[in-house]
Design a protein around this motif. Sequence first.
Motif, PDB file in Angstrom:
ATOM      1  N   MET A  93      49.655  34.299  47.091  1.00 56.18           N
ATOM      2  CA  MET A  93      49.731  35.694  47.498  1.00 56.18           C
ATOM      3  C   MET A  93      48.658  36.515  46.788  1.00 56.18           C
ATOM      4  SD  MET A  93      52.786  38.482  47.819  1.00 56.18           S
ATOM      5  CE  MET A  93      53.988  37.574  46.986  1.00 56.18           C
ATOM      6  N   SER A  94      48.470  36.339  45.497  1.00 48.54           N
ATOM      7  CA  SER A  94      47.446  37.068  44.756  1.00 48.54           C
ATOM      8  C   SER A  94      46.089  36.393  44.952  1.00 48.54           C
ATOM      9  CB  SER A  94      47.806  37.069  43.267  1.00 48.54           C
ATOM     10  OG  SER A  94      46.758  37.624  42.529  1.00 48.54           O
ATOM     11  N   THR A  95      45.045  37.211  45.037  1.00 50.13           N
ATOM     12  CA  THR A  95      43.705  36.670  45.230  1.00 50.13           C
ATOM     13  C   THR A  95      42.922  36.608  43.929  1.00 50.13           C
ATOM     14  OG1 THR A  95      42.963  38.873  45.850  1.00 50.13           O
ATOM     15  CG2 THR A  95      43.523  37.365  47.645  1.00 50.13           C
ATOM     16  N   ASP A  96      43.592  36.884  42.832  1.00 54.91           N
ATOM     17  CA  ASP A  96      42.978  36.825  41.501  1.00 54.91           C
ATOM     18  C   ASP A  96      41.670  37.601  41.440  1.00 54.91           C
ATOM     19  OD1 ASP A  96      44.206  33.573  40.512  1.00 54.91           O
ATOM     20  OD2 ASP A  96      45.163  35.507  40.612  1.00 54.91           O
ATOM     21  N   THR A  97      40.570  36.935  41.032  1.00 57.87           N
ATOM     22  CA  THR A  97      39.332  37.670  40.823  1.00 57.87           C
ATOM     23  C   THR A  97      38.743  38.194  42.123  1.00 57.87           C
ATOM     24  OG1 THR A  97      38.101  35.607  40.805  1.00 57.87           O
ATOM     25  CG2 THR A  97      38.701  36.541  38.672  1.00 57.87           C
ATOM     26  N   GLY A 135      40.248  40.103  44.225  1.00 54.21           N
ATOM     27  CA  GLY A 135      40.623  41.508  44.238  1.00 54.21           C
ATOM     28  C   GLY A 135      39.737  42.307  43.310  1.00 54.21           C
ATOM     29  N   ALA A 136      39.584  41.850  42.081  1.00 51.91           N
ATOM     30  CA  ALA A 136      38.739  42.538  41.118  1.00 51.91           C
ATOM     31  C   ALA A 136      37.280  42.522  41.572  1.00 51.91           C
ATOM     32  CB  ALA A 136      38.881  41.912  39.734  1.00 51.91           C
ATOM     33  N   GLY A 137      36.880  41.462  42.241  1.00 51.46           N
ATOM     34  CA  GLY A 137      35.517  41.358  42.749  1.00 51.46           C
ATOM     35  C   GLY A 137      35.171  42.435  43.763  1.00 51.46           C
ATOM     36  N   ARG A 138      36.173  42.955  44.426  1.00 45.31           N
ATOM     37  CA  ARG A 138      35.954  44.020  45.415  1.00 45.31           C
ATOM     38  C   ARG A 138      35.612  45.351  44.761  1.00 45.31           C
ATOM     39  NH1 ARG A 138      40.823  44.347  49.516  1.00 45.31           N
ATOM     40  NH2 ARG A 138      39.359  45.722  50.562  1.00 45.31           N
ATOM     41  N   ASP A 167      48.566  46.301  35.458  1.00 40.23           N
ATOM     42  CA  ASP A 167      48.495  44.911  35.885  1.00 40.23           C
ATOM     43  C   ASP A 167      47.538  44.156  34.962  1.00 40.23           C
ATOM     44  OD1 ASP A 167      47.306  42.597  37.594  1.00 40.23           O
ATOM     45  OD2 ASP A 167      49.137  43.208  38.664  1.00 40.23           O
ATOM     46  N   ASP A 168      48.108  43.370  34.053  1.00 40.34           N
ATOM     47  CA  ASP A 168      47.290  42.661  33.064  1.00 40.34           C
ATOM     48  C   ASP A 168      46.374  41.614  33.692  1.00 40.34           C
ATOM     49  OD1 ASP A 168      48.122  44.074  30.773  1.00 40.34           O
ATOM     50  OD2 ASP A 168      49.951  42.879  30.656  1.00 40.34           O
ATOM     51  N   ALA A 169      46.806  40.994  34.776  1.00 41.97           N
ATOM     52  CA  ALA A 169      45.961  40.002  35.451  1.00 41.97           C
ATOM     53  C   ALA A 169      44.718  40.677  36.029  1.00 41.97           C
ATOM     54  CB  ALA A 169      46.747  39.281  36.541  1.00 41.97           C
ATOM     55  N   LEU A 170      44.886  41.836  36.617  1.00 41.78           N
ATOM     56  CA  LEU A 170      43.741  42.578  37.155  1.00 41.78           C
ATOM     57  C   LEU A 170      42.787  42.970  36.030  1.00 41.78           C
ATOM     58  CD1 LEU A 170      42.173  44.068  39.338  1.00 41.78           C
ATOM     59  CD2 LEU A 170      43.794  45.972  39.086  1.00 41.78           C
ATOM     60  N   ARG A 171      43.320  43.455  34.922  1.00 41.29           N
ATOM     61  CA  ARG A 171      42.490  43.815  33.773  1.00 41.29           C
ATOM     62  C   ARG A 171      41.685  42.599  33.304  1.00 41.29           C
ATOM     63  NH1 ARG A 171      44.353  44.860  29.205  1.00 41.29           N
ATOM     64  NH2 ARG A 171      43.036  46.600  28.604  1.00 41.29           N
ATOM     65  N   ALA A 172      42.356  41.458  33.197  1.00 42.98           N
ATOM     66  CA  ALA A 172      41.688  40.231  32.745  1.00 42.98           C
ATOM     67  C   ALA A 172      40.592  39.813  33.723  1.00 42.98           C
ATOM     68  CB  ALA A 172      42.711  39.107  32.575  1.00 42.98           C
ATOM     69  N   SER A 177      37.170  54.658  49.610  1.00 41.16           N
ATOM     70  CA  SER A 177      37.938  53.524  50.124  1.00 41.16           C
ATOM     71  C   SER A 177      39.197  53.357  49.294  1.00 41.16           C
ATOM     72  CB  SER A 177      37.111  52.232  50.100  1.00 41.16           C
ATOM     73  OG  SER A 177      36.691  51.918  48.798  1.00 41.16           O
ATOM     74  N   THR A 178      40.229  52.849  49.946  1.00 40.90           N
ATOM     75  CA  THR A 178      41.498  52.578  49.282  1.00 40.90           C
ATOM     76  C   THR A 178      42.033  51.255  49.803  1.00 40.90           C
ATOM     77  OG1 THR A 178      42.015  54.936  49.102  1.00 40.90           O
ATOM     78  CG2 THR A 178      43.861  53.420  48.873  1.00 40.90           C
ATOM     79  N   PHE A 179      42.521  50.421  48.893  1.00 39.00           N
ATOM     80  CA  PHE A 179      43.132  49.147  49.299  1.00 39.00           C
ATOM     81  C   PHE A 179      44.084  48.671  48.214  1.00 39.00           C
ATOM     82  CE2 PHE A 179      38.956  48.306  47.420  1.00 39.00           C
ATOM     83  CZ  PHE A 179      39.258  47.404  46.423  1.00 39.00           C
ATOM     84  N   ALA A 180      44.941  47.731  48.577  1.00 34.41           N
ATOM     85  CA  ALA A 180      45.854  47.126  47.611  1.00 34.41           C
ATOM     86  C   ALA A 180      45.036  46.247  46.670  1.00 34.41           C
ATOM     87  CB  ALA A 180      46.910  46.303  48.324  1.00 34.41           C
ATOM     88  N   ILE A 181      45.228  46.437  45.358  1.00 34.58           N
ATOM     89  CA  ILE A 181      44.445  45.691  44.366  1.00 34.58           C
ATOM     90  C   ILE A 181      45.304  44.722  43.577  1.00 34.58           C
ATOM     91  CG2 ILE A 181      44.637  47.479  42.578  1.00 34.58           C
ATOM     92  CD1 ILE A 181      41.503  45.355  43.254  1.00 34.58           C
ATOM     93  N   ALA A 182      46.595  44.992  43.499  1.00 30.23           N
ATOM     94  CA  ALA A 182      47.514  44.144  42.750  1.00 30.23           C
ATOM     95  C   ALA A 182      48.904  44.327  43.352  1.00 30.23           C
ATOM     96  CB  ALA A 182      47.508  44.530  41.273  1.00 30.23           C
ATOM     97  N   GLU A 183      49.855  43.565  42.880  1.00 30.87           N
ATOM     98  CA  GLU A 183      51.191  43.587  43.453  1.00 30.87           C
ATOM     99  C   GLU A 183      51.777  44.991  43.534  1.00 30.87           C
ATOM    100  OE1 GLU A 183      55.607  41.695  42.673  1.00 30.87           O
ATOM    101  OE2 GLU A 183      53.882  40.760  41.716  1.00 30.87           O
TER     102      GLU A 183
END
Length: 135
Positions: free
Chosen positions: A1-5, A7-10, A29-34, A115-121
Amino acid sequence: MSTDTQGAGRLGFEAGQVVQEFGWGDDVDDALRADIEKIIGSELEDEDFGDVTDGVILWWREDDGDLTDALVDVLTVLDDGGIIWIFTPKPGRDGEVGHSDIQEAATTAGLQTTSTFAIAEDWSATRLAYRGRGK
């Protein structure tokens, strides 16, 4: 479900950039920060960082205060052409911020939403850019 980097790459950050983080809290969201830190190759700078930055991420919730004031403060640390992202709780989550509220605060601060989009859960990302500025 999560796209990991992915999402952050966007977000458009690149290796070697200095990115400052505002509004950190236990709910971020610590995963997004990482993932952002992996992309830039260093840790995110905290609110006390005293130099110019290439980009800013701002975690913002409904009860965090005046968003316009926060955006004006963020602009003082940002290099020309720097990237600004505001992360807000997704609709239906505690602390959600309406898109119209983001647009109004951005406009008052001399910015526009692009632009706006979902970045994390639990978080949405909205990119802000300087209003009326050509290339």
